[in-house]
Design a protein around this motif. Structure first.
Motif, PDB file in Angstrom:
ATOM      1  N   HIS A 492      82.272  -7.790 -38.002  1.00 58.96           N
ATOM      2  CA  HIS A 492      83.104  -7.162 -39.036  1.00 58.96           C
ATOM      3  C   HIS A 492      83.983  -6.084 -38.412  1.00 58.96           C
ATOM      4  O   HIS A 492      83.459  -5.170 -37.770  1.00 58.96           O
ATOM      5  CB  HIS A 492      82.230  -6.510 -40.112  1.00 58.96           C
ATOM      6  CG  HIS A 492      81.348  -7.469 -40.852  1.00 58.96           C
ATOM      7  ND1 HIS A 492      81.826  -8.452 -41.692  1.00 58.96           N
ATOM      8  CD2 HIS A 492      79.997  -7.598 -40.876  1.00 58.96           C
ATOM      9  CE1 HIS A 492      80.815  -9.137 -42.205  1.00 58.96           C
ATOM     10  NE2 HIS A 492      79.697  -8.644 -41.718  1.00 58.96           N
ATOM     11  N   CYS A 575      85.573  -3.693 -44.658  1.00 58.28           N
ATOM     12  CA  CYS A 575      85.770  -4.713 -43.641  1.00 58.28           C
ATOM     13  C   CYS A 575      87.210  -5.198 -43.740  1.00 58.28           C
ATOM     14  O   CYS A 575      87.730  -5.400 -44.834  1.00 58.28           O
ATOM     15  CB  CYS A 575      84.816  -5.886 -43.851  1.00 58.28           C
ATOM     16  SG  CYS A 575      85.083  -7.195 -42.627  1.00 58.28           S
ATOM     17  N   ILE A 577      88.320  -8.079 -42.509  1.00 64.26           N
ATOM     18  CA  ILE A 577      88.433  -9.506 -42.827  1.00 64.26           C
ATOM     19  C   ILE A 577      88.702  -9.507 -44.326  1.00 64.26           C
ATOM     20  O   ILE A 577      87.842  -9.106 -45.126  1.00 64.26           O
ATOM     21  CB  ILE A 577      87.146 -10.261 -42.461  1.00 64.26           C
ATOM     22  CG1 ILE A 577      87.023 -10.330 -40.934  1.00 64.26           C
ATOM     23  CG2 ILE A 577      87.151 -11.674 -43.065  1.00 64.26           C
ATOM     24  CD1 ILE A 577      85.761 -10.995 -40.443  1.00 64.26           C
ATOM     25  N   HIS A 580      86.249 -10.779 -46.804  1.00 64.90           N
ATOM     26  CA  HIS A 580      85.051  -9.943 -46.957  1.00 64.90           C
ATOM     27  C   HIS A 580      85.350  -8.716 -47.813  1.00 64.90           C
ATOM     28  O   HIS A 580      84.550  -8.333 -48.665  1.00 64.90           O
ATOM     29  CB  HIS A 580      84.532  -9.501 -45.588  1.00 64.90           C
ATOM     30  CG  HIS A 580      83.938 -10.616 -44.777  1.00 64.90           C
ATOM     31  ND1 HIS A 580      83.584 -10.472 -43.469  1.00 64.90           N
ATOM     32  CD2 HIS A 580      83.636 -11.897 -45.114  1.00 64.90           C
ATOM     33  CE1 HIS A 580      83.085 -11.613 -43.014  1.00 64.90           C
ATOM     34  NE2 HIS A 580      83.117 -12.492 -43.987  1.00 64.90           N
ATOM     35  N   MET A 585      82.953  -6.080 -49.589  1.00 65.51           N
ATOM     36  CA  MET A 585      82.676  -5.174 -48.467  1.00 65.51           C
ATOM     37  C   MET A 585      83.699  -4.039 -48.425  1.00 65.51           C
ATOM     38  O   MET A 585      84.411  -3.842 -47.439  1.00 65.51           O
ATOM     39  CB  MET A 585      82.673  -5.944 -47.145  1.00 65.51           C
ATOM     40  CG  MET A 585      81.499  -6.908 -47.015  1.00 65.51           C
ATOM     41  SD  MET A 585      81.395  -7.636 -45.365  1.00 65.51           S
ATOM     42  CE  MET A 585      80.667  -6.288 -44.434  1.00 65.51           C
TER      43      MET A 585
HETATM   44 CU   LIG Z   1      83.622  -8.614 -42.528  1.00 60.88          CU
END
Ligand SMILES: [Cu+2]
Length: 612
Positions: A492, A575, A577, A580, A585
């Motif tokens: 992450h 995070c 991403i 995510h 997240m």
């Molecule tokens: Cu992530």
């Protein structure tokens, strides 16, 4: 969950098909530059978000995008350090999002199109429910900027067509490479994917004094990837953006990656260069792909020794650094300020490649081609030994004062079909034995052996989803040490807003089947205290730079330190991403004056992350 790991750890990918597009056909485009202060003496500009047509490759039909000033990527905004800029981000986007979103089996992940020759969905593929109806609900975040919470692009404060987000950027930072992009709650992955991203540069005297390559020899390289739809009858690429996520058996969604690499909005471009030094401002603006960058010649030999890293997310390094063995890995949102010396490659073609193999099979490693002129050039530039003399390495107890906050965050692997996504848990340390659970493992409780004391420390999850109670309150001007503990799952890239930070330590817990040994994934707690972590991956010289986004791998306990000074308000960390982030997240934190903090009524069971 090893099947969802996007790991930049493998050798060169097998050669992937080009789907009919000629590689390196089109010249690299340079996004237009806006210099509000130096050209127009303006400290206030308007950036219009519109629907636009972009040509991603000259052999493709045009692609509908959402774009800042109609440009994909958006114009590069360039300012001087200390010169305030106000931006009115005007949402002039009509209609729904210009992408088709589907999900399907992992073997589909990096294939263009989603329909067979009869126009039916391919086996296992389904439309991503609800995405086609998304309106342009946008909010802009200037990534890496130190600005107050009200100007930071709070995800819930997105606006619809016809509205304007007014922001102020003090730019009271050293010279660096930042970027602006959409940050709307729950839909950031789609909005950024549709085209809402651009670069933002701060310049200062220290940088100028180095006389680095500039003008036509200072070039942004905004890396990303996309997938495209195909015409069912002909199976030819249509140019339509195709957001295709893969789903594995547990129901976990694998973040988007695509078969086409783009630099500055062009698929597989080329750049003609002189045989001399160039400066490249590299940004990974992809939703989830990690790029492990290598410079390769036509025979396939690597020439990373011609590359120097001179800056990271937050500014210049103290001295130029070489690329790490195997190439420089940039996670989503990370930046690298690179110098490349082309003088010894006269008349040659070099490629910038990605050596990270993603999930879902063969994917094209090539990003772009450099065509080096054969003519000898006089280059007045010589690589300096030192770069930033204002740089200070942070160390616990000296340059980071002894009295600082500690915050603990666990990155938790997905546990069951009910919790298909990786999670981020905010932790509170339990110091009162009476608060310990009756037995371990207990959901939300983590124990670990502290490597410095050998003592067992116990932590309890106090929040996970964005709208859970806020638990991190940091006094303005206070230093904080963030402890990021990754219990298992994909790497992450964790981005903390508001400040710039340095990586202080990186330790690693032993792993069992990809997860920290002792962590019971099914229960969501430790069965026995995690072993004291040993030395993790060594911190490379370039990793000592100022950063706002940190890669954390499974089993790692990473500490980063920063001072929360110069701005106040409510901010986010998450995070990067984007899938995510949208799937949970992401969490808030508050920075407020200590004088005010005294009067703040904190929710039960939360408060400061704890002092040490
Ligand atoms: Cu992530």
């Amino acid at each position: 969950m090893t099947d969802v790991i996007i790991e930049p750890t493998h050798a060169l990918a097998p050669v992937a098909p080009n789907y009919g597009l000629t590689k390196f056909l089109d010249p690299l485009r340079i996004p237009p530059v806006i210099r509000p202060h130096s050209w127009w003496h303006q400290d206030e500009i308007t950036i219009n978000m519109t629907t636009a047509q972009a040509r991603l490759h000259s052999q493709l039909p045009v692609t509908a995008v959402w774009a800042y000033e109609g440009q994909f990527p958006g114009p590069t905004i360039e300012v001087r350090s200390g010169k305030r800029l106000r931006v009115a981000w005007s949402n002039d986007i009509e209609g729904t999002i210009p992408l088709v979103a589907v999900q399907g089996p992992i073997a589909e992940a990096n294939l263009p199109g989603y329909r067979d020759v009869n126009g039916n969905l391919r086996p296992g593929v389904s439309l991503f429910d609800g995405v086609a109806e998304l309106p342009a609900w946008t909010v802009v975040h200037l990534h890496g900027a130190m600005t107050n919470g009200g100007n930071d692009g709070w995800a819930h404060n997105a606006t619809l067509h016809g509205h304007t987000q007014r922001t102020e950027y003090p730019n009271g930072q050293q010279a660096t490479t930042m970027w602006y992009h959409d940050h709307a709650m729950a839909v950031t992955r789609f909005n950024v994917h549709a085209g809402l991203a651009g670069m933002y540069l701060i310049r200062d005297d220290e940088e100028e004094g180095l006389h680095l390559p500039f003008g036509e020899r200072e070039i942004p390289l905004i890396l990303t990837d996309r997938n495209l739809d195909t015409d069912p009858a002909t199976q030819a690429l249509t140019g339509q953006l195709l957001f295709k996520a893969a789903v594995v058996g547990s129901g976990a969604m694998i973040p988007f990656t695509g078969p086409f690499n783009l630099v500055n909005g062009v698929i597989w471009p080329h750049l003609d260069v002189d045989a001399r030094w160039y400066r490249f401002r590299v940004l990974n603006s992809a939703n989830s792909r990690f790029f492990r960058l290598n410079l390769i010649d036509e025979a396939g030999a690597t020439h990373n020794d011609a590359v120097r890293i001179i800056g990271t997310d937050g500014g210049l390094l103290p001295a130029p650094a070489g690329l790490p063995a195997g190439g420089l890995t940039l996670a989503p949102a990370e930046r690298a300020d690179l110098l490349i010396d082309f003088s010894r490659f006269k008349g040659q073609h070099l490629r910038l490649t990605n050596a990270a193999v993603p999930v879902g099979g063969a994917v094209e490693p090539d990003l772009m081609e450099f065509r080096v002129e054969s003519r000898e050039r006089h280059d007045p530039f010589t690589l300096p030994d030192k770069l930033s003399t204002s740089y200070v390495r942070l160390e616990h107890g000296t340059t980071v004062p002894e009295d600082h906050d500690h915050v603990f965050v666990a990155l938790v692997p997905p546990g069951s079909a009910a919790e298909a996504h990786p999670q981020m848990w905010e932790l509170r340390e339990i110091t009162d034995q009476a608060e310990l659970p009756d037995h371990f493992p207990a959901r939300g409780f983590l124990q670990l052996k502290d490597p410095s004391t050998g003592q067992t420390r116990t932590f309890e999850k106090v929040a996970s989803l964005f709208d859970d109670t806020t638990t991190f309150f940091i006094d303005h001007e206070r230093w904080a040490m963030w402890n990021l503990i990754h219990l298992g799952g994909p790497t992450h890239p964790i981005h903390i807003h508001m400040s710039q930070f340095q990586l202080l330590t990186r330790r690693a817990f032993p792993l069992t089947q990809g997860n920290a040994t002792g962590f019971d994934v099914a229960v969501g707690g430790t069965a026995q205290p995690l072993d004291p972590p040993g030395a993790g991956r060594p911190i490379e010289r370039y990793e000592e730079g100022w950063k706002d986004t940190f890669q954390v791998q499974a089993g790692e306990w990473v500490t980063v330190a920063g001072q929360f000074a110069g701005a106040t308000g409510e901010f986010m960390y998450h995070c990067h991403i984007l899938d995510h982030e949208d799937e949970g997240m992401m969490r808030p934190f508050v920075v407020h004056p200590p004088e005010v903090a005294k009067f703040h009524v904190h929710p039960e069971g939360s408060g400061h992350g704890g002092h040490s």
